[in-house]
Scaffold this motif. Sequence first.
Motif, PDB file in Angstrom:
ATOM      1  N   ARG A 282      -9.431  -1.639   7.581  1.00  0.00           N
ATOM      2  CA  ARG A 282      -8.736  -0.661   8.428  1.00  0.00           C
ATOM      3  C   ARG A 282      -8.820  -1.081   9.882  1.00  0.00           C
ATOM      4  O   ARG A 282      -9.756  -1.752  10.296  1.00  0.00           O
ATOM      5  CB  ARG A 282      -9.310   0.741   8.239  1.00  0.00           C
TER       6      ARG A 282
ATOM      7  N   GLU B 260       0.825  -1.194   0.000  1.00  0.00           N
ATOM      8  CA  GLU B 260       0.000   0.000   0.000  1.00  0.00           C
ATOM      9  C   GLU B 260       0.866   1.252   0.000  1.00  0.00           C
ATOM     10  O   GLU B 260       2.012   1.241   0.460  1.00  0.00           O
ATOM     11  CB  GLU B 260      -0.908   0.047   1.236  1.00  0.00           C
TER      12      GLU B 260
ATOM     13  N   TYR C 152      -4.686   1.447   7.246  1.00  0.00           N
ATOM     14  CA  TYR C 152      -5.464   0.871   6.150  1.00  0.00           C
ATOM     15  C   TYR C 152      -4.660  -0.225   5.460  1.00  0.00           C
ATOM     16  O   TYR C 152      -3.501  -0.013   5.092  1.00  0.00           O
ATOM     17  CB  TYR C 152      -5.838   1.959   5.142  1.00  0.00           C
ATOM     18  N   TYR C 153      -5.325  -1.364   5.282  1.00  0.00           N
ATOM     19  CA  TYR C 153      -4.697  -2.528   4.684  1.00  0.00           C
ATOM     20  C   TYR C 153      -5.364  -2.873   3.362  1.00  0.00           C
ATOM     21  O   TYR C 153      -6.588  -2.827   3.238  1.00  0.00           O
ATOM     22  CB  TYR C 153      -4.832  -3.749   5.590  1.00  0.00           C
ATOM     23  N   CYS C 154      -4.565  -3.268   2.404  1.00  0.00           N
ATOM     24  CA  CYS C 154      -5.046  -3.878   1.174  1.00  0.00           C
ATOM     25  C   CYS C 154      -5.040  -5.393   1.385  1.00  0.00           C
ATOM     26  O   CYS C 154      -4.111  -5.933   2.009  1.00  0.00           O
ATOM     27  CB  CYS C 154      -4.106  -3.489   0.031  1.00  0.00           C
ATOM     28  N   ALA C 155      -6.061  -6.074   0.887  1.00  0.00           N
ATOM     29  CA  ALA C 155      -6.151  -7.521   1.061  1.00  0.00           C
ATOM     30  C   ALA C 155      -6.677  -8.166  -0.210  1.00  0.00           C
ATOM     31  O   ALA C 155      -7.381  -7.530  -1.006  1.00  0.00           O
ATOM     32  CB  ALA C 155      -7.054  -7.859   2.233  1.00  0.00           C
TER      33      ALA C 155
ATOM     34  N   CYS D   1      -2.706   0.357  -3.943  1.00  0.00           N
ATOM     35  CA  CYS D   1      -2.192  -0.958  -3.561  1.00  0.00           C
ATOM     36  C   CYS D   1      -1.642  -1.616  -4.819  1.00  0.00           C
ATOM     37  O   CYS D   1      -2.375  -1.808  -5.795  1.00  0.00           O
ATOM     38  CB  CYS D   1      -3.297  -1.812  -2.961  1.00  0.00           C
TER      39      CYS D   1
ATOM     40  N   TRP E 200      -2.265 -10.100   2.675  1.00  0.00           N
ATOM     41  CA  TRP E 200      -2.356  -8.763   3.262  1.00  0.00           C
ATOM     42  C   TRP E 200      -1.098  -7.954   2.978  1.00  0.00           C
ATOM     43  O   TRP E 200       0.011  -8.497   2.965  1.00  0.00           O
ATOM     44  CB  TRP E 200      -2.545  -8.848   4.775  1.00  0.00           C
TER      45      TRP E 200
ATOM     46  N   PRO F 155       1.304  -4.584   4.269  1.00  0.00           N
ATOM     47  CA  PRO F 155       1.751  -4.128   5.585  1.00  0.00           C
ATOM     48  C   PRO F 155       0.920  -2.986   6.149  1.00  0.00           C
ATOM     49  O   PRO F 155       0.965  -2.727   7.358  1.00  0.00           O
ATOM     50  CB  PRO F 155       3.195  -3.688   5.346  1.00  0.00           C
ATOM     51  N   GLY F 156       0.169  -2.292   5.284  1.00  0.00           N
ATOM     52  CA  GLY F 156      -0.672  -1.202   5.758  1.00  0.00           C
ATOM     53  C   GLY F 156      -0.074   0.166   5.510  1.00  0.00           C
ATOM     54  O   GLY F 156       1.140   0.331   5.370  1.00  0.00           O
TER      55      GLY F 156
ATOM     56  N   ARG G 240      -9.965  -4.833  13.482  1.00  0.00           N
ATOM     57  CA  ARG G 240      -9.886  -4.538  12.057  1.00  0.00           C
ATOM     58  C   ARG G 240     -11.277  -4.662  11.445  1.00  0.00           C
ATOM     59  O   ARG G 240     -12.023  -5.589  11.775  1.00  0.00           O
ATOM     60  CB  ARG G 240      -8.922  -5.496  11.376  1.00  0.00           C
TER      61      ARG G 240
ATOM     62  N   TRP H 198     -10.161  -3.287   0.833  1.00  0.00           N
ATOM     63  CA  TRP H 198      -9.512  -2.445   1.834  1.00  0.00           C
ATOM     64  C   TRP H 198     -10.152  -2.708   3.193  1.00  0.00           C
ATOM     65  O   TRP H 198     -11.380  -2.797   3.311  1.00  0.00           O
ATOM     66  CB  TRP H 198      -9.659  -0.967   1.477  1.00  0.00           C
TER      67      TRP H 198
END
Length: 120
Positions: A38, A6, A96-99, A22, A110, A112-113, A45, A36
């Motif tokens: 968070r 991200e 915020y994470y992309c998955a 991402c 995932w 790292p954010g 989360r 996404w």
Amino acid sequence: QVQLAESGGGLVQAGGSLRLSCAASGRTSEIYAMGWFRRAPGKEREFVAAIIGYGSGGTIRYEESVKGRFTISGDNAKTMLYLLMNSLEPEDTALYYCAARRAGQSYDIWGPGTQVTVSS
């Protein structure tokens, strides 16, 4: 294997905008959905938005509190995913994470954010 990274987080005043990106690499052809999530300080989360069903038209879903403010988008090659966030509120402050996930599986890939901080 698929890797996610991200970028685009930062500090913004309430009412402002940010666009998160991402980048996906590796065996992206296996991806069925990308989204996404968070995690706010002291909270679990939570889901934010996702594109589900790549290759079959795709369905977009949003968490209720971000509907009308956030827009998720991505390329058909599943190499990039974006989250445009408008009208940001202090409550949007989070990591915020992309998955990503494969069909029939839960999100298990995932990034790292990236930190988003909204000041009042």
